[in-house]
Design an enzyme around this catalytic site. Sequence first.
Site, PDB file in Angstrom:
ATOM      1  N   LYS A 100       0.846  -1.203   0.000  1.00 43.84           N
ATOM      2  CA  LYS A 100       0.000   0.000   0.000  1.00 43.84           C
ATOM      3  C   LYS A 100       0.883   1.256   0.000  1.00 43.84           C
ATOM      4  O   LYS A 100       1.485   1.613   1.008  1.00 43.84           O
ATOM      5  CB  LYS A 100      -0.903   0.038   1.239  1.00 43.84           C
TER       6      LYS A 100
ATOM      7  N   GLU B 213       9.987   2.621  10.424  1.00 44.22           N
ATOM      8  CA  GLU B 213      10.909   3.742  10.221  1.00 44.22           C
ATOM      9  C   GLU B 213      10.066   4.997  10.295  1.00 44.22           C
ATOM     10  O   GLU B 213       9.130   5.160   9.518  1.00 44.22           O
ATOM     11  CB  GLU B 213      11.601   3.657   8.848  1.00 44.22           C
TER      12      GLU B 213
ATOM     13  N   CYS C 151      13.543  11.990   6.059  1.00 45.54           N
ATOM     14  CA  CYS C 151      13.596  11.697   7.497  1.00 45.54           C
ATOM     15  C   CYS C 151      15.019  11.805   8.015  1.00 45.54           C
ATOM     16  O   CYS C 151      15.256  11.920   9.209  1.00 45.54           O
ATOM     17  CB  CYS C 151      12.974  10.341   7.810  1.00 45.54           C
TER      18      CYS C 151
ATOM     19  N   GLU D 230       9.557  16.992  14.531  1.00 45.68           N
ATOM     20  CA  GLU D 230       9.927  16.909  13.117  1.00 45.68           C
ATOM     21  C   GLU D 230       9.030  17.830  12.291  1.00 45.68           C
ATOM     22  O   GLU D 230       7.807  17.757  12.385  1.00 45.68           O
ATOM     23  CB  GLU D 230       9.782  15.472  12.611  1.00 45.68           C
TER      24      GLU D 230
HETATM   25  P1  ADP Z   1       2.940  11.022   6.369  1.00 44.75           P
HETATM   26  O1  ADP Z   1       2.795  12.088   7.380  1.00 44.75           O
HETATM   27  O2  ADP Z   1       4.312  10.804   5.843  1.00 44.75           O
HETATM   28  O3  ADP Z   1       1.881  11.016   5.315  1.00 44.75           O
HETATM   29  P2  ADP Z   1       1.576   8.722   7.481  1.00 44.75           P
HETATM   30  O4  ADP Z   1       2.004   7.878   8.632  1.00 44.75           O
HETATM   31  O5  ADP Z   1       0.280   9.417   7.579  1.00 44.75           O
HETATM   32  O6  ADP Z   1       2.779   9.708   7.240  1.00 44.75           O
HETATM   33  O7  ADP Z   1       1.559   7.882   6.153  1.00 44.75           O
HETATM   34  C1  ADP Z   1       2.499   6.859   5.840  1.00 44.75           C
HETATM   35  C2  ADP Z   1       1.764   5.693   5.216  1.00 44.75           C
HETATM   36  O8  ADP Z   1       0.886   5.131   6.208  1.00 44.75           O
HETATM   37  C3  ADP Z   1       0.876   6.077   4.041  1.00 44.75           C
HETATM   38  O9  ADP Z   1       0.918   5.061   3.054  1.00 44.75           O
HETATM   39  C4  ADP Z   1      -0.494   6.165   4.677  1.00 44.75           C
HETATM   40  O10 ADP Z   1      -1.538   5.979   3.755  1.00 44.75           O
HETATM   41  C5  ADP Z   1      -0.414   5.034   5.671  1.00 44.75           C
HETATM   42  N1  ADP Z   1      -1.415   5.123   6.758  1.00 44.75           N
HETATM   43  C6  ADP Z   1      -1.982   6.233   7.277  1.00 44.75           C
HETATM   44  N2  ADP Z   1      -2.867   5.907   8.250  1.00 44.75           N
HETATM   45  C7  ADP Z   1      -2.856   4.552   8.358  1.00 44.75           C
HETATM   46  C8  ADP Z   1      -3.531   3.594   9.178  1.00 44.75           C
HETATM   47  N3  ADP Z   1      -4.427   3.949  10.083  1.00 44.75           N
HETATM   48  N4  ADP Z   1      -3.240   2.291   9.010  1.00 44.75           N
HETATM   49  C9  ADP Z   1      -2.326   1.898   8.087  1.00 44.75           C
HETATM   50  N5  ADP Z   1      -1.673   2.745   7.287  1.00 44.75           N
HETATM   51  C10 ADP Z   1      -1.922   4.046   7.401  1.00 44.75           C
END
Ligand code: ADP
Length: 479
Positions: free
Chosen positions: A172, A247, A281, A380
């Site tokens: 994903k 990470e 990062c 951050e």
């Molecule tokens: P960023 O701030 O870099 O967007 P996120 O942690 O929101 O960081 O996103 C990193 C990845 O995690 C993306 O692919 C996002 O779609 C996914 N993501 C966000 N929320 C969830 C969740 N509840 N469960 C699993 N994956 C998620």
Amino acid sequence: MTVLRKNLIDGEWLGEAGSRNINPSNTNDIVGEYASAGPEQAKQAIAAAKAAFPAWSRSGPLARHAVLKKTSDEIMARKDEIGRSLAREEGKTLAEGVGETIRAAQIFDFFAGETLRLSGEMVPSVRPGVGVEMTREGVGVVGIITPWNFPIAIPAWKVAPALAYGNTIVFKPAELVPESAWTIVDILHRAGLPKGVLNLVMGKGSVVGQAMLDNPDVNAISFTGSVSTGKRVAAASVEHMRKFQLEMGGKNPLVVLDDADLAVAVDCAVNGAYFSTGQRCTASSRLIVADGIHDRFVDAIKERLDKLVIGDALDAKTQIGPVVDQTQLKQDEDYIAIGRQEGAELAFGGDRLERGAPGFYLQPALFVGSTNAMRISREEIFGPVANVIRVKDYDEALAVANDTPFGLTSGICTTSLKHATHFKRNSEAGMVMVNLPTAGVDFHVPFGGRKGSSYGPREQGRYAMEFYTTVKTAYTFAG
Ligand code: ADP
């Protein structure tokens, strides 16, 4: 005309139009249209990966080598086209986009080689007549969840080892960068992966990502992203007793000592803090500078920042592209306001910039007169924003560098062997750089951090095996 990019589930391209992808250098430019998976598609993808695992895990090294090598070759042959498309959807410069694409090709090549180097150990048992073998096997269905800032390199450094060691995948990617993710999945699929081995589920993290976290058939999750989502991955993984690897953020220090080569220090700081629009990062967001060089360093950085070309990512002259989207831009501007309220002095930049087309352009920002207790030093920001913290000597610099909830990378600019060596040994970070930017790492050696930055085994290089395999100890009595 944009072509609808679909999800890959059990070897079939499926799905309806769901979301559009916008070029951050020019928001009038729609990069593409992508199917958006829901919980049902996530479930189908996981079931397909589970069904494909027994055959793929026993397929032997040649089949895996062939797919990974072919993928590497195609990515390398198309590096300019893929790199350009990456720059168009993420906003990093063309040079950075092509460089990242080459790195992805190198990663697939490295793990193609690893398929032929898998080995085990054999030792005599403490019981006479018994032999003991230690071998490694794939973990099963691996969920791969990636962020937007390295749209092709991060998927590559998770997908390549997962496949090399015999796992099957549900991938994903981040919502903002589906094109790069779709491209490598398309290449891998055409390279000959059996159906179900690699499944792509583009869509919302809260929907499709969450459906992966909640599914007991996912045996391991490799995640790169924010701390808050990382904690959700951890909690759900503990609930299902699955392996996980995180990470997350960084607040990486770059120490500049009085005896530093000023030109080297300025190069390290400008590259580490501002290249890729500060959206790494591993970015150097805290510049910890000794008294004796402080003023010369700040003047030299300001002079360099003033000359940087900020503009459309696809313009070959651009050195810093736009911020990735409106949400990130707001976060950067909010932190610039917070820094001012906290009493730091904005010595350069921080304003929105107008360019020919509507885009998320921000002038790199430099704070001076900041302390390590301020929010801009502790949280951050993930944008082209850095702050200088003045210290009296090396001992104070080291203490400030380590005083952070994070521990991904750290750097020191010095000509003293003693201080460089001491810093390498005592810096509380997973990766330490001497006279180099904190960002910018090799693809064949371990990547990862400590404290709040990372959790679980390292990524990349041979160390990736720790996460993507599980050890089996087998005993044989032969009389
Ligand atoms: P960023 O701030 O870099 O967007 P996120 O942690 O929101 O960081 O996103 C990193 C990845 O995690 C993306 O692919 C996002 O779609 C996914 N993501 C966000 N929320 C969830 C969740 N509840 N469960 C699993 N994956 C998620």
